[in-house]
Design an enzyme around this catalytic site. Structure first.
Site, mmCIF file in Angstrom:
data_model
loop_
_atom_site.group_PDB
_atom_site.id
_atom_site.type_symbol
_atom_site.label_atom_id
_atom_site.label_comp_id
_atom_site.label_asym_id
_atom_site.label_seq_id
_atom_site.Cartn_x
_atom_site.Cartn_y
_atom_site.Cartn_z
ATOM 1 N N ARG A 63 0.838 -1.202 0.000
ATOM 2 C CA ARG A 63 0.000 0.000 0.000
ATOM 3 C C ARG A 63 0.871 1.250 0.000
ATOM 4 O O ARG A 63 0.620 2.203 -0.720
ATOM 5 C CB ARG A 63 -0.917 0.026 1.222
ATOM 6 C CG ARG A 63 -2.033 -0.976 1.170
ATOM 7 C CD ARG A 63 -3.197 -0.522 0.320
ATOM 8 N NE ARG A 63 -4.226 -1.547 0.328
ATOM 9 C CZ ARG A 63 -4.628 -2.210 -0.741
ATOM 10 N NH1 ARG A 63 -4.107 -1.951 -1.927
ATOM 11 N NH2 ARG A 63 -5.565 -3.124 -0.648
ATOM 12 N N ARG A 115 14.075 -21.856 -2.921
ATOM 13 C CA ARG A 115 14.066 -22.141 -4.364
ATOM 14 C C ARG A 115 15.440 -21.882 -4.961
ATOM 15 O O ARG A 115 15.636 -20.967 -5.726
ATOM 16 C CB ARG A 115 13.008 -21.291 -5.075
ATOM 17 C CG ARG A 115 11.569 -21.634 -4.765
ATOM 18 C CD ARG A 115 11.168 -23.052 -5.160
ATOM 19 N NE ARG A 115 11.408 -23.387 -6.535
ATOM 20 C CZ ARG A 115 10.491 -23.303 -7.511
ATOM 21 N NH1 ARG A 115 9.284 -22.893 -7.234
ATOM 22 N NH2 ARG A 115 10.810 -23.630 -8.744
#
Length: 120
Positions: A63, A115
């Protein structure tokens, strides 16, 4: 245009509001930059945090970066005993002409261990 998903994650050192906001800001900025995105191309973003992070909503960082019209959602990851602690993840749905093979998934800080095959 196709709809694609972009994944990313980062890790913080402690359940601290400022650390959560700083790390999430870095993660969102890297996802946007590496993929050449604007907020107009982002359909929605799902943020998750491991159960040990409760000091702030990661979506607040987005935001503050200008994601005012983008639907954002925060959720808790499941508490898997051997999971990496203090991790914030995101999955952003985007509109793009890029093929899947050109989408840059972003794993930062200690979350690169999640990952190793695609971490930059």
């Amino acid at each position: 245009m196709a709809v694609r998903a972009v994944r990313g994650a980062t890790q913080v050192d402690a359940d601290d509001r400022e650390q959560i906001l700083e790390a999430t800001t870095e993660l969102v900025s890297e996802v946007m930059g590496r993929n050449g995105l604007t907020t107009d191309e982002v359909i929605s973003v799902l943020f998750t945090a491991t159960p040990d992070l409760v000091a702030e909503f990661p979506a607040l960082a987005a935001r503050k970066l200008g994601f005012h019209e983008v639907p954002l959602l925060c959720a808790s990851e499941i508490a898997v005993p051997h999971a990496l602690p203090r991790v914030i993840r995101l999955m952003a749905h985007i509109e793009t002409d890029r093929p899947r093979s050109e989408i840059q998934h972003v794993y930062l800080r200690g979350a690169t261990a999640l990952r190793l095959d695609i971490a930059q």
